[in-house]
Design a protein around this motif. Structure first.
Motif, PDB file in Angstrom:
ATOM      1  N   LEU A 572       0.861  -1.186   0.000  1.00  0.00           N
ATOM      2  CA  LEU A 572       0.000   0.000   0.000  1.00  0.00           C
ATOM      3  C   LEU A 572       0.895   1.234   0.000  1.00  0.00           C
ATOM      4  O   LEU A 572       2.013   1.198   0.498  1.00  0.00           O
ATOM      5  CB  LEU A 572      -0.886   0.030   1.244  1.00  0.00           C
ATOM      6  N   THR A 576      -2.029   5.847   1.897  1.00  0.00           N
ATOM      7  CA  THR A 576      -3.195   4.968   2.081  1.00  0.00           C
ATOM      8  C   THR A 576      -3.101   4.227   3.401  1.00  0.00           C
ATOM      9  O   THR A 576      -4.066   4.132   4.164  1.00  0.00           O
ATOM     10  CB  THR A 576      -3.297   3.957   0.921  1.00  0.00           C
ATOM     11  N   ASP A 608      -7.170  -4.135   1.619  1.00  0.00           N
ATOM     12  CA  ASP A 608      -6.336  -3.077   2.204  1.00  0.00           C
ATOM     13  C   ASP A 608      -6.516  -3.039   3.710  1.00  0.00           C
ATOM     14  O   ASP A 608      -5.536  -2.922   4.471  1.00  0.00           O
ATOM     15  CB  ASP A 608      -6.713  -1.710   1.617  1.00  0.00           C
TER      16      ASP A 608
END
Length: 636
Positions: A572, A576, A608
Motif C-alpha cells: 500500500l 493509504t 487493504d
C-alpha cells in the motif's frame, strides 16, 4: 542590495539568506524582542551577527558553551571583526581590561557566560556600553521546563532592566511549545514574537535498528552508507574502542572527547572536516559549532537521555540538503539503562547535601563566605578523598547549580595568555638593557597583536617551534618577564571550575525547591519515557514522532524511515496505509468492534483493511479480546 545582504556578502560571501534568517534579522532591526526556533545547522549565529554589524554599538551574546564561544570569537576575528569572550576561567584583571575595551569601542561582539552576568563589575560597566542587541543563545536554558535549565540564565532579566531600550534575540534549536512560552516570559518580552522553522527535515531518514550485536550493525551500516559520518557513544572509553574497531575493518576513523588536549581535538576535527578521516567517534562533546554540510550518516550507539539531544545530534547529518541517515541502535539494555538513569541523575536529597558540605570543606570555603569566588576543582580527587561515587557527585553538583547555590563548569581548557603592562617606550628601554630577552619579546610582538591593550591567548608550543627551543624555555621566559613586571602571564590550565553564586550555607539550610528537584525529576522521567517510546514504537513514522514531541501535529508520513518502509511492504502507499491506520485507531479508541463492524464503518477495501489490521496486530497496537472483538492494547 540592502545593508543586511551587503554585510552577508562582505563578511560571509553568501548572496542570500537561508529560510527564516532574514525575517528574524528584520524583526531585531525593528527593535522587537524576538525568539528564533531554528534546528541545528539553520544558521542561528548570523541572525544576531548581521543586524549587530549593521548598527552602531556592541552586541552582547550570552551562551553557556565556552568551546562554541571561543570558536565564534576566533571566526569573527578572522573576518576582521572585533570580538571577545568572558567566562569563568578568566582572572578579574583580564575581565576588567576586556570590559574597559568594550566601553571604549574596542569590541563589537562580547560573548559572555551566564554566571558572569550577576557580578557587580559587569552590571556596572554594561550600563556604560552602547549595547545595540542582547543575544541569548541556547535560550531553553532559562526555562525550568527546558532539558538543560541553568539558574544563572535567570540573571538575564536583571540585564534587561539595566538596558530597557535594547531588544533581545533568544535563540534555540530545540524547544517544546511550553518551553517557548516560558522563555519569552522569563526574558520579559514586551509581546510574544516567535519565528519558527519547521522541525521537519525532508532529506533526513530516521531509522531505529533493533540490535543486540551493535558492533556488527555499526560495521554493516558504515559499509552500506558511503560518505562522512559521526558515531555518538556515551563515554570516553568507547570512543577509542569503536574507532579502533572501524580502523581494524579498513575504515578511516578517529576518536574525540572533551578530555583530549585542545591541539589533538583541533587536529582531529580538521582532518575529519577536510575529509582525511571518514568517521569521528565521539561523546556529545563533538558537534557544537561544527558546520560540515556533507555528513551522510549519524549513528547513535546508545540512546540519549532526551529527544532534544537526539534531534540536535542527528541533525548534524545532511545539512547540504542531500539525503542522509540518522540511525539509533536500540536494544533492551538501552531501556534498562535509561530507567536506571533516573535515580542516578536525581540522587537522594541527603546525598546532595553531603556533597555540598564536603565541597565547602574540600575548597576550604568557610560558611558565610565564597560568594562570587571561582575555584579550580579536581573532581576525581574530591571523590577519592570523600569516598563518593563520581556520578552521584557530578549530578549532585548539577542539581545544586539548578538550585542556584553554585555554578559547575565541566573540564575547561584555557590557553596561556599574555598582556604587556609597560608602555612601548619603556619596553624598548628594557630590551636594550636586557639583551637575553630581546629576541623573545620581538617574537611575541611579531606573532600576536593587541598585547598592549588586552590579554591575548598564546600558543607556547608554536613559539617554541619558531624559536627553535623547548617549550619549557618559553615558559621560563614568560615567568621571568612576569616577575620583572614587564608582562602579566596566565599559564595554560585544564580544570573544572566551581563558582559560588551565593555565600556558602550551612548544609541544613540548603533548600531543594519543588521546581528544582521533584518537578524536574518528573519532567526528566517524561523525557526518558519519550526516548523509550521512540526506540520501541514501530508503527508511527519516526519523523512524525519527533514532530509531535516538539508540538508540530499533523503532516504526512516521511515515507523513508524504517516504519514507513515497513508500511510499504504491505504493497500500500504510505498515504493509504496511514489514513487507514488512523481510522482504525480512531474507531477502536471509542469502543471494541468486531472485524465486520469495523470494516463497514471504515468503508474500505477489505484487502487493504486486512493488511493494515494485520500490521497493527503484529506491532501489538490492536488485539482481539476474549469476546472476539478488536480493541486497542497500546495507545499510539
Amino acid at each position: 542590495m540592502n545593508i543586511f545582504h551587503h554585510i552577508l556578502k562582505q563578511y560571509w560571501g553568501y548572496d542570500s539568506f537561508r529560510p527564516l534568517q532574514e525575517d528574524i534579522i528584520q524583526s531585531v532591526a525593528d527593535g522587537k524582542d524576538t525568539i528564533g526556533l531554528m534546528p541545528t545547522g539553520g544558521g542561528k549565529s548570523l541572525t544576531f551577527q548581521v543586524p549587530a554589524l549593521a548598527t552602531e554599538g556592541i552586541c552582547i551574546v550570552i551562551t553557556p558553551l565556552i568551546a562554541l564561544m571561543k570558536d565564534q570569537v576566533n571566526n569573527l576575528k578572522s573576518k576582521g571583526i572585533k570580538a571577545a569572550a568572558i567566562h569563568s576561567g578568566l582572572s578579574r584583571d583580564e575581565i576588567n581590561t576586556l570590559l574597559d575595551n568594550c566601553i571604549f569601542g574596542g569590541v563589537k561582539f562580547l560573548y559572555i557566560s551566564p554566571e558572569r552576568l550577576g557580578t557587580e563589575i559587569f552590571q556596572e560597566k554594561i550600563q556604560q556600553m552602547p549595547v545595540n542587541l542582547l543575544a541569548v543563545d541556547e535560550a531553553h536554558c532559562i526555562s525550568q521546563w527546558g532539558y538543560d535549565f541553568r539558574p544563572s540564565y535567570l540573571k538575564i532579566a536583571i540585564i534587561r532592566e539595566l538596558l530597557p531600550d535594547t531588544p533581545v534575540l533568544a535563540l534555540t534549536a530545540t524547544a517544546t511549545p511550553e518551553v517557548v512560552d516560558d522563555i519569552q516570559e522569563r526574558l520579559l518580552f514586551k509581546e510574544k514574537n516567535l519565528f519558527q522553522k519547521s522541525f521537519k527535515r525532508d532529506n533526513l531518514v530516521y531509522v531505529v535498528r533493533q540490535a543486540e550485536d551493535k558492533e556488527q550493525q555499526l560495521l554493516n551500516i558504515i559499509n552500506k552508507v558511503p560518505g562522512s559520518a559521526v558515531v555518538y557513544v556515551r563515554n570516553r572509553k568507547k570512543t577509542q574502542e569503536y574507532a579502533e574497531l572501524l580502523i581494524k575493518n579498513g575504515i578511516s576513523a578517529s576518536s574525540f572527547h572533551a578530555g583530549m588536549p585542545q591541539e589533538a581535538k583541533d587536529l582531529r576535527q580538521k582532518r575529519w572536516t577536510d575529509g582525511e578521516i571518514r568517521v569521528i567517534v565521539s561523546t556529545n562533546a563533538f558537534g557544537m559549532g561544527i558546520d560540515k554540510p556533507d555528513v551522510r550518516l549519524v549513528v547513535h550507539m546508545d540512546a540519549p537521555d532526551s529527544l532534544e539531544a537526539y534531534f540536535q545530534e542527528a541533525g548534524r547529518a545532511g545539512r547540504d540538503g542531500k539525503k542522509a541517515f540518522a540511525v539509533l541502535l536500540w536494544s533492551n539494555n538501552d531501556k534498562v539503562r535509561l530507567k536506571r538513569s533516573i535515580s542516578v541523575s536525581f540522587p537522594e536529597k541527603e546525598k546532595i547535601l553531603a556533597v555540598y558540605e564536603a565541597l565547602g570543606n574540600f575548597l576550604q570555603v568557610a560558611v558565610g563566605s565564597g560568594f562570587g569566588m571561582v575555584y579550580d576543582f579536581n573532581l576525581t580527587l574530591f571523590c577519592k578523598n570523600y569516598r563518593m561515587n563520581l556520578m552521584t557527585v557530578f549530578n549532585s553538583l548539577k542539581l545544586l547549580q539548578r538550585a542556584g547555590y553554585i555554578e559547575f563548569t565541566e573540564e575547561l581548557q584555557l590557553s596561556a595568555k599574555v598582556h604587556f603592562i609597560i608602555r612601548r617606550d619603556d619596553l624598548y628601554k628594557f630590551q636594550v638593557a636586557n639583551e637575553d630577552f630581546d629576541s623573545f619579546i620581538k617574537l611575541l610582538l611579531r606573532s600576536y597583536t593587541g598585547l598592549f591593550t588586552e590579554y591575548v591567548a598564546i600558543n607556547e608550543e608554536l613559539l617554541a617551534k619558531r624559536m627553535g627551543v623547548e617549550r619549557n624555555t618559553i615558559y621560563q621566559f614568560l615567568v621571568k618577564l612576569s616577575q620583572l613586571r614587564v608582562i602579566k602571564y596566565i599559564p595554560q590550565k585544564k580544570t573544572p571550575l566551581i563558582t559560588y553564586t551565593t555565600s556558602r550555607e550551612d548544609s541544613k539550610y540548603i533548600e531543594l525547591r519543588k521546581e528544582v528537584y521533584k518537578d524536574r525529576k518528573a519532567k526528566y522521567e517524561q523525557r526518558i519515557q519519550s526516548v523509550i517510546e521512540y526506540g520501541t514504537i514501530n508503527h508511527i513514522c519516526r519523523s512524525k514522532q519527533l514532530l509531535r514531541y516538539f508540538g508540530q501535529q499533523g503532516g504526512e508520513n516521511c515515507g523513508m524511515c524504517d516504519v514507513c518502509q515497513s508500511m510499504k511492504k504491505t504493497d500500500l502507499s504510505v498515504q493509504t496505509f496511514d489514513a487507514l491506520q488512523e481510522q482504525i485507531i480512531k474507531e477502536l479508541s471509542s469502543q471494541p468492534l468486531a472485524f465486520d463492524q469495523l470494516l463497514i464503518k471504515l468503508n474500505a477495501k477489505q484487502e487493504d483493511f486486512s493488511k493494515v489490521l494485520r500490521w497493527l496486530e503484529e506491532y501489538e497496537v490492536v488485539s482481539e479480546n476474549q469476546a472476539g472483538l478488536l480493541e486497542i492494547i497500546r495507545i499510539p
